[in-house]
Enzyme design. Structure first.
Site: not given
Ligand code: F6P
Length: 549
Positions: A221, A277-278
């Site tokens: 995304e 990430g969270r």
């Molecule tokens: O939803 C899965 C995940 O790995 C989350 O834990 C994370 O916050 C998100 O995707 C975004 O990941 P990134 O910061 O690597 O784009």
């Protein structure tokens, strides 16, 4: 990767003496009501409180007794919660399935504190990034940072998803009062093109700065939206590739991918694999927050986090806010069959707080195996949800008051408002106190009848009560208090995860869908009829989409 050490092989939860005792005890508590508990103990409302670092927790409206508290605290002991907290703060690799330390607490450690990962003190690196973020924020906020055409930046768009979006969105909304109002902030996360198109439709590229926020810098995304942003910006800036340096910065752990995308790594703000990430909103992922509220307010946010960290690490469990909250969640989830937990902030600025908590809590504790890979023996993480009060009252509170499900609620309120307007703050807070009171004590048939209600209508107007809630109060919503609130829930999640002996820091459950989507993208977009090996439903749906192309 090495297999987990034997210390992870915790004894069966169901066999722990405290758990067995709690099971028996829950039967007793089920027979009593909050009404009775309050009648039997007139001091309950002042006794079942805890206060630390400016956060007041009234937990008296929970379906608990002194015995419940004693047993829950014993459970925490028997699950070695203290040792597990110490292990986290020490930098042990407690994220077992990813073989990583879990050190969001290092992100808010003050200068001079030392936290070692593989023998290296990580705190100086944290402060180096903070200093770099501060210098950059000052430049953008003052107008010294110029875009490609020499104009100052007016619009900041954070592109990220999950932890690289939800924290920044929530913090921006929560701290809008403190933000620099001549800057516009937007957040693009969804791969749905509408998200990006709507975010930029009234902006001009020469005044717009994109923050591409992705821990991995490979998330579908985010990278798709980042490429769309690059194309949009270059179109608006006359196609000169050198413009990227002035209009894009990256926030990531992956310098190689950042460079590949075309962002100068001098314009990259780093963090580390020991930040989940969270759990990353106060790392460089919080750059949009810092740009909005300024470096000093951001440091106040960090100080709030740190104060709650210290409280969690050192306060005795019976006075420890995150431990208490976490244990209550276990109590309702496993002994009262509660499937959800409502979080109801009576503060408009916290409108995205429940959505933020959804990733924090559910990505962390939505697990069905223990650290040693066995099927869990009890229910784990509940569904977290909520809306700011009083809006929720005119929507779903009906079900909380009179439905058939038990929904523990956390009410969050502030003694002072940031926007005084007549008596509106008193009205708002009256609703917090009234809702918690109504849920706990309800209204009996006798009371309803005494109001002259016809007999046939009485059952409809009875409130059973006995519905539990916590009330969390702070003086005023400030950056520091926001840090404390977030850390409160982070550590509550950790407490729950320790009791359930699950890995609260991995997220394998998001993988399968990602992999399948990659395959299906090819099938949806291929020029020729693809060979498919899906089930008949999926194949049919893909054909339906293809038929419109
Ligand atoms: O939803 C899965 C995940 O790995 C989350 O834990 C994370 O916050 C998100 O995707 C975004 O990941 P990134 O910061 O690597 O784009």
């Amino acid at each position: 990767m090495t297999t987990p050490s034997t210390s992870l092989l915790e004894p069966s939860l169901l066999e722990l003496p405290a758990w067995r005792a709690l099971r028996q005890h829950a039967k007793e508590v089920s027979k009593t009501t909050l009404r009775q508990l309050f009648e039997n103990d007139p001091e309950r409302g002042t006794r079942y409180n805890a206060e630390a670092v400016g956060i007041f927790l009234d937990y008296s409206k929970n379906r608990i007794t002194d015995e419940t508290l004693k047993l829950l605290l014993e459970l925490a002991e028997q699950r070695s919660l203290k040792q597990r907290i110490d292990a986290m703060f020490r930098g042990d690799r407690i994220n077992v399935t990813e073989n990583r330390a879990v050190l969001h607490v290092a992100l808010r450690a003050p200068k001079g504190q030392s936290i070692l990962v593989d023998g290296e003190d990580v705190v100086p690196g944290v402060h180096a990034v903070l200093d770099k973020m501060s210098a950059f924020s000052d430049k953008v906020r003052s107008g010294a940072w110029k875009g490609h055409t020499g104009k100052r930046i007016r619009n900041i768009i954070n592109i990220g998803i999950g932890g690289s979006d939800r924290g920044p969105v929530m913090a921006y909304e929560a701290l809008k009062h403190y933000s620099q109002r001549d800057l516009t902030f937007r957040f693009v996360s969804n791969v749905d093109g509408t998200d990006f198109v709507e975010a930029v439709r009234d902006l001009s590229a020469d005044e717009t700065l994109f923050l591409v926020a992705s821990k991995t810098f490979t998330t579908l995304e985010t990278m798709t939206n980042a490429h769309a942003a690059r194309a949009w910006a270059l179109k608006g800036l006359g196609g000169d590739e050198s413009a990227v340096a002035k209009h894009f910065v990256a926030i990531s752990t992956n310098a190689k991918e950042v460079a590949k995308f075309g962002i100068d790594t001098a314009n990259m703000f780093g963090f580390w694999d020991w930040v989940g990430g969270r759990y990353s909103m106060e790392s460089a992922i919080g750059l949009s927050t810092m740009l909005a509220i300024g470096p000093d307010n951001f440091r106040a946010l960090l100080s709030g986090f740190h104060q709650m960290d210290e409280h969690f690490r050192s306060a005795p469990f019976e006075k420890n806010l995150p431990v208490l909250l976490g244990l209550f969640t276990v109590w309702y989830t496993d002994f009262f069959d509660a499937q959800t937990q409502a979080v109801l902030p009576y503060e408009q600025y916290l409108k995205r707080f429940p959505a933020y908590l959804q990733q924090l809590t559910m990505e962390s504790n939505g697990k069905h195996v223990t650290l040693d890979g066995k099927r869990v023996e009890t229910e784990t993480g509940p569904v977290y949800w909520g809306e700011p009060g009083t809006n929720g009252q005119h929507s779903f509170y009906q079900l909380i008051h009179q439905g058939t499900r038990l929904i523990p609620c956390d009410f969050i309120g502030f003694l002072k408002t940031l926007n005084p307007l007549g008596d509106q703050h008193a009205m708002l807070m009256a609703n917090v106190f009234a809702q918690a009171e109504a849920l706990a004590f309800g209204k009996t048939a006798e009371q309803v009848k005494a109001e002259g209600t016809p007999d046939w209508l009485v059952p409809h107007r009875v409130f059973e009560g006995n519905r539990p809630s916590n009330t969390i109060l702070a003086e005023r919503l400030t950056p520091e208090i926001l840090g404390k609130l977030v850390a409160l829930y982070e550590h509550s999640v950790f407490t729950q995860g320790v009791i359930w002996n699950i890995d609260s820091f991995d997220q394998w459950g998001v993988e399968l869908g990602k992999v399948l989507a990659q395959k299906i993208i090819g099938e949806l977009t291929s020029e020729t009829e693809p060979k498919m090996a899906h089930d008949s439903s999926t194949t049919n749906l893909i054909r339906k989409f293809r038929a419109t192309r």
